[in-house]
Write an enzyme that holds these catalytic residues in place. Structure first.
Site, PDB file in Angstrom:
ATOM      1  N   LYS A 258       0.854  -1.197   0.000  1.00  0.00           N
ATOM      2  CA  LYS A 258       0.000   0.000   0.000  1.00  0.00           C
ATOM      3  C   LYS A 258       0.890   1.247   0.000  1.00  0.00           C
ATOM      4  CE  LYS A 258      -3.304   2.590   2.921  1.00  0.00           C
ATOM      5  NZ  LYS A 258      -4.175   2.563   4.124  1.00  0.00           N
ATOM      6  N   LYS A 270     -10.307  12.778   8.249  1.00  0.00           N
ATOM      7  CA  LYS A 270      -9.871  12.340   9.575  1.00  0.00           C
ATOM      8  C   LYS A 270      -9.830  13.522  10.541  1.00  0.00           C
ATOM      9  CE  LYS A 270      -6.774   8.595   8.086  1.00  0.00           C
ATOM     10  NZ  LYS A 270      -7.442   7.512   8.807  1.00  0.00           N
ATOM     11  N   ASP A 340     -12.267   7.116   3.590  1.00  0.00           N
ATOM     12  CA  ASP A 340     -11.073   6.851   4.401  1.00  0.00           C
ATOM     13  C   ASP A 340     -10.671   5.375   4.371  1.00  0.00           C
ATOM     14  OD1 ASP A 340      -8.948   7.455   5.998  1.00  0.00           O
ATOM     15  OD2 ASP A 340     -10.108   7.672   7.864  1.00  0.00           O
ATOM     16  N   GLU A 342      -9.493   3.735   2.003  1.00  0.00           N
ATOM     17  CA  GLU A 342      -8.921   3.853   0.656  1.00  0.00           C
ATOM     18  C   GLU A 342      -7.866   2.794   0.355  1.00  0.00           C
ATOM     19  OE1 GLU A 342      -7.728   5.366   3.199  1.00  0.00           O
ATOM     20  OE2 GLU A 342      -5.583   4.989   2.922  1.00  0.00           O
ATOM     21  N   ARG A 344      -7.772  -0.445   0.892  1.00  0.00           N
ATOM     22  CA  ARG A 344      -8.313  -1.651   0.262  1.00  0.00           C
ATOM     23  C   ARG A 344      -8.694  -1.388  -1.196  1.00  0.00           C
ATOM     24  NH1 ARG A 344     -12.855  -1.851   4.829  1.00  0.00           N
ATOM     25  NH2 ARG A 344     -11.136  -0.832   5.909  1.00  0.00           N
TER      26      ARG A 344
HETATM   27  N1  BES Z   1      -4.370   4.384   6.912  1.00  0.00           N
HETATM   28  C1  BES Z   1      -5.546   4.166   7.657  1.00  0.00           C
HETATM   29  C2  BES Z   1      -5.369   3.156   8.775  1.00  0.00           C
HETATM   30  C3  BES Z   1      -4.661   3.638  10.015  1.00  0.00           C
HETATM   31  C4  BES Z   1      -5.287   4.483  10.895  1.00  0.00           C
HETATM   32  C5  BES Z   1      -3.406   3.174  10.313  1.00  0.00           C
HETATM   33  C6  BES Z   1      -4.656   4.880  12.050  1.00  0.00           C
HETATM   34  C7  BES Z   1      -2.777   3.558  11.481  1.00  0.00           C
HETATM   35  C8  BES Z   1      -3.392   4.419  12.346  1.00  0.00           C
HETATM   36  C9  BES Z   1      -6.658   3.644   6.753  1.00  0.00           C
HETATM   37  O1  BES Z   1      -6.662   4.134   5.468  1.00  0.00           O
HETATM   38  C10 BES Z   1      -7.945   4.055   7.377  1.00  0.00           C
HETATM   39  O2  BES Z   1      -8.194   5.212   7.432  1.00  0.00           O
HETATM   40  N2  BES Z   1      -8.742   3.082   7.817  1.00  0.00           N
HETATM   41  C11 BES Z   1      -9.982   3.373   8.461  1.00  0.00           C
HETATM   42  C12 BES Z   1     -10.998   2.388   7.958  1.00  0.00           C
HETATM   43  C13 BES Z   1     -12.404   2.723   8.352  1.00  0.00           C
HETATM   44  C14 BES Z   1     -12.869   3.963   7.643  1.00  0.00           C
HETATM   45  C15 BES Z   1     -13.291   1.556   8.011  1.00  0.00           C
HETATM   46  C16 BES Z   1      -9.783   3.243   9.971  1.00  0.00           C
HETATM   47  O3  BES Z   1      -9.024   2.347  10.404  1.00  0.00           O
HETATM   48  O4  BES Z   1     -10.322   4.061  10.691  1.00  0.00           O
HETATM   49 ZN    ZN Z   2      -4.832   4.715   4.746  1.00  0.00          ZN
HETATM   50 MN    MN Z   3      -7.724   5.940   5.322  1.00  0.00          MN
END
Ligand code: BES
Ligand code: ZN
Ligand code: MN
Length: 488
Positions: A258, A270, A340, A342, A344
């Site tokens: 990724k 966020k 968010d 993104e 996947r």
């Molecule tokens: N890059 C983030 C995951 C992440 C968040 C890694 C905080 C480390 C610390 C990913 O793209 C993301 O935002 N995932 C969301 C998914 C949700 C919207 C289903 C998440 O984990 O909040």
């Molecule tokens: Zn991310």
């Molecule tokens: Mn994200």
């Protein structure tokens, strides 16, 4: 830093010519395999209360009568496992790195037989201690003077220790590359920058590289990657790196990383707190580059392909919106309920591309979910795969590399969460089990593959005072790829 080994007798440790001698003391009793001069110095230090034989303790002695190297330091390890010894190496080297010496010789007293993993541990500790981020902070200080570490060992252990330091040195080079790229801020490390770095790596290590730009990505039909990229001024890239170490007909191992160079969340933006850390959202991509570097340096007899979908995730008038439906490379339509989620999206297009390479195995690596951090914290990466043997091989590789992971479930029951009334699949489910539903989403694109997914959201970087990339899981991946090599 340069890592070596030297076969030696116990008595000769005192006459090793190096700028510093680090003696690792294993256990809570003074070890017997110390030359007389060092044994005496240790007894004195213990008697005076300057050193206690407790894991993590160190003592710098400077010059010791009867010892040739002008600097001597002790570091204590709880036991002789590579993990404990690595901790003592790191503590001891940290003591010595600010001093004048360039070459440190290391003797482990009380460890018994040394194995490959001990050599590897020295390199890992040396790499950790000597890395300094400078790209946007040239004032960070001078390069540490310590440039060479030699692990002293007996003749009988020599072959294993030599193999270990070589493997360790290659992994450290890969880990350092991954850390460096992941540490670079989003305005420096853009998708174009990652592509340039891939091209440089290819040149240095004789890899083949292909970089697709927006037009070519459109032509291929990677609608999910394009949807994430469309909110940003920075155009996306799709990077393909090939290392050929085996016969042309040998099915490749494929790693997919990724490469979100900054994840603001997009329209599903966020919160501001700690959003800066989303520059690390390309840690998976960095680990793929680092692993290719390590595997190429080791001249491993395997074919390895690295795939990196990379873009920024930003909100704008052109950005993808919640409710938008896009068509992925695999032909499945996806309802983007949360912009968010993104990672996947860019990964599913890369996984569909991977299928065309007829791989023997595909492993994707991604800072994918906050939920994985909740589940496993910062010690173990999340491992998801429906294949038991693959789970075992990756778990073993992680344990051997001191870069561990833990298997998580993929029961079909979790799949219901991804149902959509408007597309083949939704990109998010409910909050609960978020790391698993993310993996279930990817699983839908891997029916024809032997596939595993590593969620490194908790392990790719550290927050707080020591904020910075870890270079994980380059160690795990390198060990795994090595185990897939011809003759391994
Ligand atoms: N890059 C983030 C995951 C992440 C968040 C890694 C905080 C480390 C610390 C990913 O793209 C993301 O935002 N995932 C969301 C998914 C949700 C919207 C289903 C998440 O984990 O909040
Ligand atoms: Zn991310
Ligand atoms: Mn994200």
């Amino acid at each position: 830093m340069d890592f070596r080994h030297q076969a030696i007798t116990v008595a000769a440790v005192a006459s090793v010519s190096a700028d510093a001698l680090l003696v690792v003391l294993v256990g809570s009793k003074a070890p017997a395999d110390l030359p007389a001069a060092l044994g005496k110095a240790l007894q004195a230090a213990l008697k005076q209360g300057d050193l206690v034989l407790e894991a993590g303790r160190t003592l710098y002695l400077g010059q010791v009568r009867g010892v040739k190297s002008p600097r001597v330091a002790f570091a204590v390890a709880a036991d002789s496992t590579p993990r404990s010894v690595k901790g003592a190496f790191a503590a001891g080297l940290a003591q010595l790195k600010g001093l004048g010496g360039r070459h440190v010789a290391v003797w482990i007293a009380g460890a018994g037989v040394l194995r490959e993993a001990h050599g590897e541990a020295l390199a890992a500790a040396g790499g950790d201690v000597s890395y300094l981020y400078r790209h946007t902070k040239p004032s960070a200080g001078p390069t540490p003077k310590l440039t060479r570490a030699t692990l002293l060992c007996t003749r009988a252990d020599e072959a294993a220790v030599d193999a270990g330091v070589r493997l360790g040195a290659a992994i450290v080079a890969g880990v350092t590359l991954a850390r460096e790229l992941a540490n670079r801020p989003g305005n420096h490390c853009t998708p174009a920058h990652l592509a340039e770095q891939a091209q440089e790596l290819a040149k240095a290590m004789k890899l083949e590289v292909e970089v697709l730009g927006r037009k070519e990505i459109e032509k291929l039909g990677m609608g999910a990657l394009l949807a994430v990229a469309q909110g940003s001024q920075q155009p996306p890239r799709f990077i393909v790196l090939r290392y050929r170490g085996a016969a042309a007909g040998d099915a490749p191992v494929v790693l997919v990383g990724k490469g979100i160079t900054f994840d603001s969340g997009g329209i599903s933006i966020k919160p501001a707190a700690e959003m800066d850390e989303m520059k690390f959202d390309m840690g998976g991509a960095a680990s793929v580059l680092g692993t290719l570097r390590a595997v190429a340096q080791l001249k491993t007899r395997v074919n390895l392909v690295g795939l990196i979908p990379t873009c920024e995730n930003l909100p704008s008038g052109q950005a993808v919106k919640p409710g938008d439906v896009v068509t992925s490379l695999a032909g499945k339509t996806i309802e983007i309920l949360n912009t968010d989620a993104e990672g996947r999206l860019i990964l599913c297009d890369a996984l569909a591309y991977a299928e065309r390479l007829k791989p023997r195995v595909v492993v994707d690596i991604a800072t994918l979910t906050g939920a994985c951090v909740v589940a496993l914290g910062h010690h173990r990466s999340g491992l998801f795969t429906p294949h038991d043997a693959l789970a075992e091989a990756l778990t073993r590789a992680g344990d051997a590399a001191l870069d561990p992971c833990w298997r998580m479930p993929l029961d079909p029951e979790y799949d219901d969460a991804l149902k959509s009334n408007f597309a083949d699949v939704a990109n998010v489910g409910p909050r609960a089990g978020g790391a698993i539903t993310a993996a279930m989403f990817l699983k839908r694109f891997t029916d024809k593959l032997r596939w595993a997914h590593l969620d490194i959201a908790g392990t790719a970087w550290k927050s707080g005072a020591h904020k910075g990339a870890t270079g994980r899981p380059v160690g795990l991946l390198t060990h795994y790829v090595l185990a897939q090599a011809d003759g391994a």
